[in-house]
Every structure is written in C-alpha cells, then in structure tokens.
Design an enzyme around this catalytic site. Structure first.
Site, PDB file in Angstrom:
ATOM      1  N   HIS A   1       0.764  -1.224  -0.049  1.00 28.23           N
ATOM      2  CA  HIS A   1       0.121  -0.091   0.117  1.00 28.23           C
ATOM      3  C   HIS A   1       0.518   1.326   0.616  1.00 28.23           C
ATOM      4  O   HIS A   1       0.777   2.268   0.431  1.00 28.23           O
ATOM      5  CB  HIS A   1      -0.598   0.253   1.128  1.00 28.23           C
ATOM      6  CG  HIS A   1      -1.855  -1.109   0.736  1.00 28.23           C
ATOM      7  ND1 HIS A   1      -3.080  -1.397   2.227  1.00 28.23           N
ATOM      8  CD2 HIS A   1      -2.144  -2.032  -0.200  1.00 28.23           C
ATOM      9  CE1 HIS A   1      -2.892  -2.274   2.051  1.00 28.23           C
ATOM     10  NE2 HIS A   1      -3.234  -2.426   1.034  1.00 28.23           N
TER      11      HIS A   1
ATOM     12  N   ILE B   1       1.859  -8.672  19.312  1.00 23.85           N
ATOM     13  CA  ILE B   1       3.255  -9.318  18.983  1.00 23.85           C
ATOM     14  C   ILE B   1       4.300  -8.786  19.348  1.00 23.85           C
ATOM     15  O   ILE B   1       5.408  -9.801  19.642  1.00 23.85           O
ATOM     16  CB  ILE B   1       2.680  -8.708  16.989  1.00 23.85           C
ATOM     17  CG1 ILE B   1       1.548  -8.791  16.484  1.00 23.85           C
ATOM     18  CG2 ILE B   1       4.035  -8.945  16.768  1.00 23.85           C
ATOM     19  CD1 ILE B   1       1.266  -8.025  15.714  1.00 23.85           C
TER      20      ILE B   1
END
Ligand code: ZN
Length: 249
Positions: free
Chosen positions: A120, A237
């Site tokens: 992106h 994470i």
C-alpha cells in the site's frame, strides 16, 4: 507447550520464512488502525485517488490531513515486534517482509529496503504522479504551510502525492509480483497483525498454504483464515515475538 514455544518451533523448522504485517503490528507503536471501528476512516472519509487527481480542493484537504498529525505516522517509533522481525531478517530466517502498512517502521527498525515489500505504498515521502520524482515531506510541508499553494513537482510541475496507494488507485504491480514470488518460495508464512480482510493482499496467506507452506497467524482478533492455519495465536505481537526470536535463533 507455550504459544511462544510453538511459534519458535515453526520458525526453527523453517528454512525460508515470509512475514506479512498489517495494522496490528503498528498499533503497538501508537499508530491507529484506520479501518477499525473508531479508527480514522470511521470519522472522515478517505479521499479517493480519482478525487485527489481531479479536484484541487480535495488535494488541499489531503495535504491538510497529512500535516495535521491525525495519522500519527510521523514521529512513531518501531516496537518490539518490528525489532524482532528485523532480527529474523538479519539472521537470514525471513527472506522478505510483505506489509500492508505505510508507516516505514520496518525500514526504521533496520530491515533493509530491498527486503520490505510495500503493498500500500509509503507515507513517509511523496512522489510526482507524472515523472515519479521523490519529494521529501518536510520540504512540501514548509512550502504548503508557508505559501498555501498546492505542492507541485520541482522537476515537471506535475501533481505530487504521498507515496501511498489510495482508495481507487491500482495496486503496485512490481510489489504484488515480488510478494507473490516470495510467497511461493517460502515454507512458512507468518501473519503478524492483519485481520486479512483487505484483498488482494489478504490472498497471500492461502496462496502460501496451498503451495505447501505452513501458515501461522498472530493477531489480536480472530481472522477468517484462522481455520486454515497451522498455528493461530490471539496475542500482542511485541511481547510474544520478544520471547520467540531469541528462542528461535
Ligand atoms: Zn514530476
């Protein structure tokens, strides 16, 4: 076996892994997930590529947004998750980092430019839509805020835009091709912080799985592809990878 042990074992068994990241890895750096409920896009409509090109007033709005700090891309630092990914790349365990993020934090954490595949684009600089010339945001910002004039290319006078892929803009062909090649070459596809809903990017995990790779998904929320994965961890994470990467090396 703990979740970190299970992920460490998958990494230890892998000879060539690919990491695929989404907004979830960067929310831990304080960058909001634009698509989440309460995210930026639920409060203001994204400006489509077509509007940006065709309508100067929308272009002005886009630059005002970019420099208002609402996106919090500028000034954010990588977190433990980014640094762990960078260590895996440095160890030769991970051949590429495919990312849906535009925040430049993988490069900032030490992953070489040529190992990051941005699906992106990148919001940390701008390019000319006509000739491709790179423009630094700080220069554009001073000029735009100082004169109020819309940024134009210093080379050709063309329209300048942040180097992101906007809504309505074609996916970057070279990045998509590289991402596919890396996906087909890996034996472990590790998703970190993506809800896997934005296609075509979200097609890569299943492509890897169908090609014989193992699939591991680490995301705070369940995803539609959890059922296909060899390992699913609904965890943060940074803390998880902080434990896993020393174990896996
Ligand atoms: Zn130009």
């Amino acid at each position: 076996m703990s979740s970190s042990d299970r992920l460490a074992r998958l990494l230890a068994q892998s000879r060539r892994a690919v990491v695929f990241t989404g907004a979830g890895i960067s929310t831990e750096s304080g960058i909001p997930d634009f698509r989440s409920p309460g995210g930026v896009w639920s409060k203001m409509t994204p400006i489509s590529f077509q509007d940006f090109v065709a309508r100067p007033e929308r272009r002005r709005e886009a630059w005002e947004r970019a420099f208002s700090g609402v996106t919090r891309w500028q000034g954010a630092d990588p977190n433990a998750g980014h640094y762990a990914v960078a260590r895996l790349v440095a160890q030769g365990k991970v051949s590429a980092v495919i990312t849906q993020n535009v925040d430049n934090l993988h490069q900032h954490s030490g992953v070489p430019d040529d190992k990051v595949i941005e699906l992106h684009g990148n919001a940390s600089f701008a390019t000319c839509l006509e000739c491709g010339l790179r423009h630094e945001l700080e220069v554009i910002k001073q000029s735009f805020l100082g004169t109020g004039e819309l940024p134009a290319c210093r080379g050709c006078g063309g329209i300048v835009k942040t180097a992101t892929i906007s809504f309505g803009q074609a996916m970057p062909e070279a990045a998509m091709a590289r991402a596919e090649a890396e996906t087909l070459a890996c034996d472990l596809f590790l998703v970190l912080g993506s809800s896997l809903v934005v296609y075509p990017a979200a097609g890569f995990p299943l492509l890897a799985k169908r090609n014989g790779a193992r699939l591991a998904i680490v995301n705070r929320e369940p995803t539609d592809q959890d059922g296909y994965a060899d390992l699913v961890l609904h965890e943060e994470i940074g803390p998880l990878l902080g434990q896993v990467v020393p174990l896996a090396s």
